[in-house]
Design a protein around this motif. Sequence first.
Motif, PDB file in Angstrom:
ATOM      1  N   ASN A   1     -59.194   9.058  93.883  1.00 24.92           N
ATOM      2  CA  ASN A   1     -58.255   8.466  94.837  1.00 24.92           C
ATOM      3  C   ASN A   1     -56.837   8.976  94.631  1.00 24.92           C
ATOM      4  O   ASN A   1     -55.866   8.209  94.620  1.00 24.92           O
ATOM      5  N   GLY A   2     -56.746  10.279  94.434  1.00 22.08           N
ATOM      6  CA  GLY A   2     -55.441  10.904  94.274  1.00 22.08           C
ATOM      7  C   GLY A   2     -54.849  10.786  92.894  1.00 22.08           C
ATOM      8  O   GLY A   2     -53.732  11.258  92.645  1.00 22.08           O
ATOM      9  N   THR A   3     -55.585  10.171  91.965  1.00 17.87           N
ATOM     10  CA  THR A   3     -55.101  10.007  90.587  1.00 17.87           C
ATOM     11  C   THR A   3     -55.964  10.822  89.631  1.00 17.87           C
ATOM     12  O   THR A   3     -57.189  10.792  89.717  1.00 17.87           O
ATOM     13  N   ILE A   4     -55.319  11.538  88.726  1.00 18.39           N
ATOM     14  CA  ILE A   4     -56.049  12.332  87.742  1.00 18.39           C
ATOM     15  C   ILE A   4     -56.383  11.453  86.542  1.00 18.39           C
ATOM     16  O   ILE A   4     -55.495  10.817  85.958  1.00 18.39           O
ATOM     17  N   GLN A   5     -57.657  11.410  86.180  1.00 21.41           N
ATOM     18  CA  GLN A   5     -58.111  10.595  85.058  1.00 21.41           C
ATOM     19  C   GLN A   5     -59.080  11.391  84.197  1.00 21.41           C
ATOM     20  O   GLN A   5     -59.839  12.214  84.708  1.00 21.41           O
ATOM     21  N   GLN A   6     -59.052  11.127  82.914  1.00 22.60           N
ATOM     22  CA  GLN A   6     -60.036  11.744  82.031  1.00 22.60           C
ATOM     23  C   GLN A   6     -61.418  11.211  82.371  1.00 22.60           C
ATOM     24  O   GLN A   6     -61.605  10.009  82.593  1.00 22.60           O
ATOM     25  N   ARG A   7     -62.392  12.103  82.405  1.00 20.68           N
ATOM     26  CA  ARG A   7     -63.742  11.680  82.771  1.00 20.68           C
ATOM     27  C   ARG A   7     -64.377  10.865  81.641  1.00 20.68           C
ATOM     28  O   ARG A   7     -64.359  11.261  80.485  1.00 20.68           O
ATOM     29  N   ARG A   8     -64.978   9.757  82.025  1.00 16.98           N
ATOM     30  CA  ARG A   8     -65.748   8.962  81.073  1.00 16.98           C
ATOM     31  C   ARG A   8     -67.137   9.583  80.978  1.00 16.98           C
ATOM     32  O   ARG A   8     -67.857   9.672  81.963  1.00 16.98           O
ATOM     33  N   ILE A   9     -67.514  10.013  79.765  1.00 13.13           N
ATOM     34  CA  ILE A   9     -68.809  10.688  79.609  1.00 13.13           C
ATOM     35  C   ILE A   9     -69.816   9.849  78.832  1.00 13.13           C
ATOM     36  O   ILE A   9     -70.950  10.275  78.629  1.00 13.13           O
ATOM     37  N   GLY A  10     -69.413   8.671  78.400  1.00  9.14           N
ATOM     38  CA  GLY A  10     -70.363   7.824  77.687  1.00  9.14           C
ATOM     39  C   GLY A  10     -69.671   6.763  76.863  1.00  9.14           C
ATOM     40  O   GLY A  10     -68.481   6.458  77.057  1.00  9.14           O
ATOM     41  N   SER A  11     -70.425   6.191  75.939  1.00 10.16           N
ATOM     42  CA  SER A  11     -69.891   5.173  75.040  1.00 10.16           C
ATOM     43  C   SER A  11     -70.756   5.131  73.784  1.00 10.16           C
ATOM     44  O   SER A  11     -71.880   5.645  73.769  1.00 10.16           O
ATOM     45  N   TYR A  12     -70.234   4.533  72.730  1.00  6.90           N
ATOM     46  CA  TYR A  12     -70.999   4.390  71.490  1.00  6.90           C
ATOM     47  C   TYR A  12     -70.783   2.995  70.912  1.00  6.90           C
ATOM     48  O   TYR A  12     -69.813   2.305  71.271  1.00  6.90           O
ATOM     49  N   PRO A  13     -71.667   2.521  70.053  1.00  7.37           N
ATOM     50  CA  PRO A  13     -71.598   1.148  69.549  1.00  7.37           C
ATOM     51  C   PRO A  13     -70.355   0.884  68.699  1.00  7.37           C
ATOM     52  O   PRO A  13     -69.931   1.730  67.916  1.00  7.37           O
ATOM     53  N   LEU A  14     -69.790  -0.277  68.870  1.00  5.15           N
ATOM     54  CA  LEU A  14     -68.738  -0.773  67.981  1.00  5.15           C
ATOM     55  C   LEU A  14     -69.385  -1.813  67.073  1.00  5.15           C
ATOM     56  O   LEU A  14     -69.385  -3.009  67.364  1.00  5.15           O
ATOM     57  N   LEU A  15     -69.963  -1.320  66.001  1.00  4.28           N
ATOM     58  CA  LEU A  15     -70.688  -2.204  65.093  1.00  4.28           C
ATOM     59  C   LEU A  15     -69.719  -3.109  64.334  1.00  4.28           C
ATOM     60  O   LEU A  15     -68.507  -2.883  64.314  1.00  4.28           O
ATOM     61  N   THR A  16     -70.280  -4.105  63.691  1.00  8.83           N
ATOM     62  CA  THR A  16     -69.471  -5.049  62.927  1.00  8.83           C
ATOM     63  C   THR A  16     -69.751  -4.884  61.437  1.00  8.83           C
ATOM     64  O   THR A  16     -70.589  -4.074  61.015  1.00  8.83           O
ATOM     65  N   GLU A  17     -69.076  -5.680  60.637  1.00 10.34           N
ATOM     66  CA  GLU A  17     -69.283  -5.653  59.192  1.00 10.34           C
ATOM     67  C   GLU A  17     -70.741  -5.927  58.839  1.00 10.34           C
ATOM     68  O   GLU A  17     -71.278  -5.334  57.899  1.00 10.34           O
ATOM     69  N   GLN A  18     -71.392  -6.776  59.624  1.00 11.03           N
ATOM     70  CA  GLN A  18     -72.782  -7.114  59.337  1.00 11.03           C
ATOM     71  C   GLN A  18     -73.683  -5.886  59.382  1.00 11.03           C
ATOM     72  O   GLN A  18     -74.497  -5.662  58.489  1.00 11.03           O
ATOM     73  N   GLN A  19     -73.523  -5.062  60.428  1.00  2.00           N
ATOM     74  CA  GLN A  19     -74.355  -3.863  60.540  1.00  2.00           C
ATOM     75  C   GLN A  19     -73.957  -2.830  59.477  1.00  2.00           C
ATOM     76  O   GLN A  19     -74.809  -2.096  58.966  1.00  2.00           O
ATOM     77  N   ALA A  20     -72.680  -2.764  59.145  1.00  2.00           N
ATOM     78  CA  ALA A  20     -72.228  -1.826  58.118  1.00  2.00           C
ATOM     79  C   ALA A  20     -72.880  -2.153  56.770  1.00  2.00           C
ATOM     80  O   ALA A  20     -73.396  -1.259  56.083  1.00  2.00           O
ATOM     81  N   ILE A  21     -72.873  -3.430  56.407  1.00  2.00           N
ATOM     82  CA  ILE A  21     -73.490  -3.836  55.143  1.00  2.00           C
ATOM     83  C   ILE A  21     -75.001  -3.635  55.196  1.00  2.00           C
ATOM     84  O   ILE A  21     -75.638  -3.285  54.187  1.00  2.00           O
ATOM     85  N   GLU A  22     -75.573  -3.815  56.383  1.00  2.00           N
ATOM     86  CA  GLU A  22     -77.007  -3.596  56.556  1.00  2.00           C
ATOM     87  C   GLU A  22     -77.367  -2.141  56.245  1.00  2.00           C
ATOM     88  O   GLU A  22     -78.357  -1.875  55.540  1.00  2.00           O
ATOM     89  N   THR A  23     -76.578  -1.202  56.737  1.00  2.00           N
ATOM     90  CA  THR A  23     -76.856   0.212  56.449  1.00  2.00           C
ATOM     91  C   THR A  23     -76.631   0.519  54.977  1.00  2.00           C
ATOM     92  O   THR A  23     -77.368   1.299  54.382  1.00  2.00           O
ATOM     93  N   LEU A  24     -75.627  -0.109  54.385  1.00  2.00           N
ATOM     94  CA  LEU A  24     -75.355   0.105  52.962  1.00  2.00           C
ATOM     95  C   LEU A  24     -76.521  -0.392  52.115  1.00  2.00           C
ATOM     96  O   LEU A  24     -76.973   0.305  51.184  1.00  2.00           O
TER      97      LEU A  24
END
Length: 540
Positions: free
Chosen positions: A56-79
Motif C-alpha cells: 500500500n505504498g509503504t516499504i516494509q521488510q518481508r516477514r518470512i516466518g517465526s520461531y518459538p520464544l521458549l521459557t525458562e521451563q523449556q530451557a531447563i528441560e533441554t538442559l
Amino acid sequence: MKDMAFTPVLRADHALPEQYRISKPMDQREYLCNGTIKNWTGPRQDVLSPICDMHNGTIQQRRIGSYPLLTEQQAIETLEAACQAYDHGRGTWPTMSIAERITHVKGFTGRMKERRADVVKLLMWEIGKTLPDAQKEFDRTVDYITDTIDALKDLDRVSSRFVIEQGVIGQIRRVPLGVVLCMGPFNYPLNETFTTLIPALIMGNVVIFKPPKLGVLLHHPLLEAFRDSFPKGVVNTVYGKGQRVIGPIMKSGKVDVLAFIGSSRVADILKQQHPKPHRLRCVLGLEAKNAGIVLKDADLDLAVKECVLGSLSFNGQRCTALKMLFVHKEIADAFITKFSDAVDRLKSGMPWDEGVQITPLPEPNKTTYLTELIEDACSKGARVVNKDGGVVRQTFIVPAVVFPVGPGMRLFSEEQFGPVVPIATFSNIEEPMNYVIQSDYGQQVSLFGSNTNLIGEIIDTMVNQVCRVNINSQCQRGPDTFPFTGRKDSAEGTLSVSDALRVFTIRTLVAAKETEANRQILKTIVTERKSRFLSTDFIL
C-alpha cells in the motif's frame, strides 16, 4: 549525493527465480529435546528478511516466518535432557567408541546434504548472503565435518598405543568434558555454529545449541536429521531471548563448556552467570578490528584487490574483515583513487542476482549505526571519497570509503561490522604498528609490500600482538586446518579442525607400575576388550 539505482524491494517486475522463492512464511513451532521434536504453542518471534516488499505504498521488510520464544521451563528441560544423556560420562554417547560416533556423524552429514537447497535459500533470505556465498558456507561446513572425521582418525591412531616411562605403563587419550552450550554468530550461522558443535559432538560431549537471533530458521530443516542421527538427549535446541533461556542454563552450573561466537560484552555476561567459573571452559570468538597496512612499495593493484575483498566481502560483516586501512602517504592518493573506483564497481542487488556483491543488511537499525559512524568522522575532518558512499535505502547502504580517519573518530576504534571502510595515512611504520599494539583486539593483520627487511621487522612485532599475519593477502579464517584464534579481547581457545578436537576434550590417562601382575591385567583388559578406553584398536 545522487539517488541510488538499487533499493532492496521486491517488485512485480523483479526476476525472482522459482527455486529461491518463499511461497509462504515458515512458522516454526518445533524444538528438539531429548530425542523428540516437540511442538511449541506459545508466543513466537517474527523473522523479518532484509529484503523488502511494497505494501500500500509503504516499504516494509518481508516477514518470512517465526520461531518459538521458549521459557525458562523449556530451557531447563533441554538442559536436563543433556545432563541425562551425558550421565556424568556414563551415558551411551560418551562411552561409545570413536568408530561408532564417527558412523553417527557420517549419517547426519548424509541427511544434512539432502537439505542443502533449503538451507542455502534461507541463508539468502534471513541474512542477505549472496547465492555463491550461501552455497559456499553450506559446502564448506560439510567439508569441515569430513576433515574433522579424518583428523579424529589421526588422533585416535596416535592414542592407540601404550607408553612406558620411568617404570610406569600408561595410555593417554582424550575424553569429553560434558555438556556443551553452543551459540553461533549471525554472519556465519551454519558454518561457525558447526565448527564448535561438530567437534564437541564427535568427541563424546552432549550439546545444547541456540541459533543466533538472525539465521534461526535455516537450522529448522536439520532438526529431523539431528533427531534421527544421534541418541536421545545428545543434541538439543533452544530458542528465544537469551536472558530468558540461556541465563537459567548458565546459572545452573551444569554447563561444562561455553562455545560462543559474538561480542565480548555478551560473553562476559554469560561467563559471570556460571556459579562455578573454574569448572567452565570457554571457547570464544569475539570482536576484531583487523588492520591492513599498505607499505609504499606495495603492488597497488594487488593491494587494492585484496583490501576490497577483505573489507567488503559479505558487506564487511565478518570478524576477519579488514576494518581499518593504513596507507603510506607517498602512495595514498593513488591507492584511494583505485580503491574507491573498485568499490564503486561492486554490484549491488538481491542475494540471488548473478554477480551481486553488496546486499541488504539483516541487523535492525544497522544502517542508522553506520550512518552515525560516518557522520561522526565527517564532523571531525574526514569525508566520504567514493561515489554515493553512505547513501541509505531501507536495509541497504552503499559502501562508504571514509578518509582521512584518525584518533578521536569512532571509526578509528569501533568495529563497524559493515560496509564502511576507514582509511588513514602514515609516514612512519610505528604509527600503524602502535595502533595494533594499543588496540583491545588481536586477531589478525594484513601487510602489503615487498621490502623483506621491513616486512620481517613488522612480522616479529605483530606475531606478539595478533594470531595471524597475512602477507599481501586479506585476513581470513581458512584453510580450516590452520589455527583460528585471537589475543586480547578477540578470542579464548583455538579453533581449527584438529585444535577443536582438543579444545572440547581433556587428556586423561590410565597408569600402572610396570610389574608383571599389572602387565597381565592390562593385557587381559585389552585383548578381551573389557574397556573402551584401554584399547590398542585404531581406525584405518
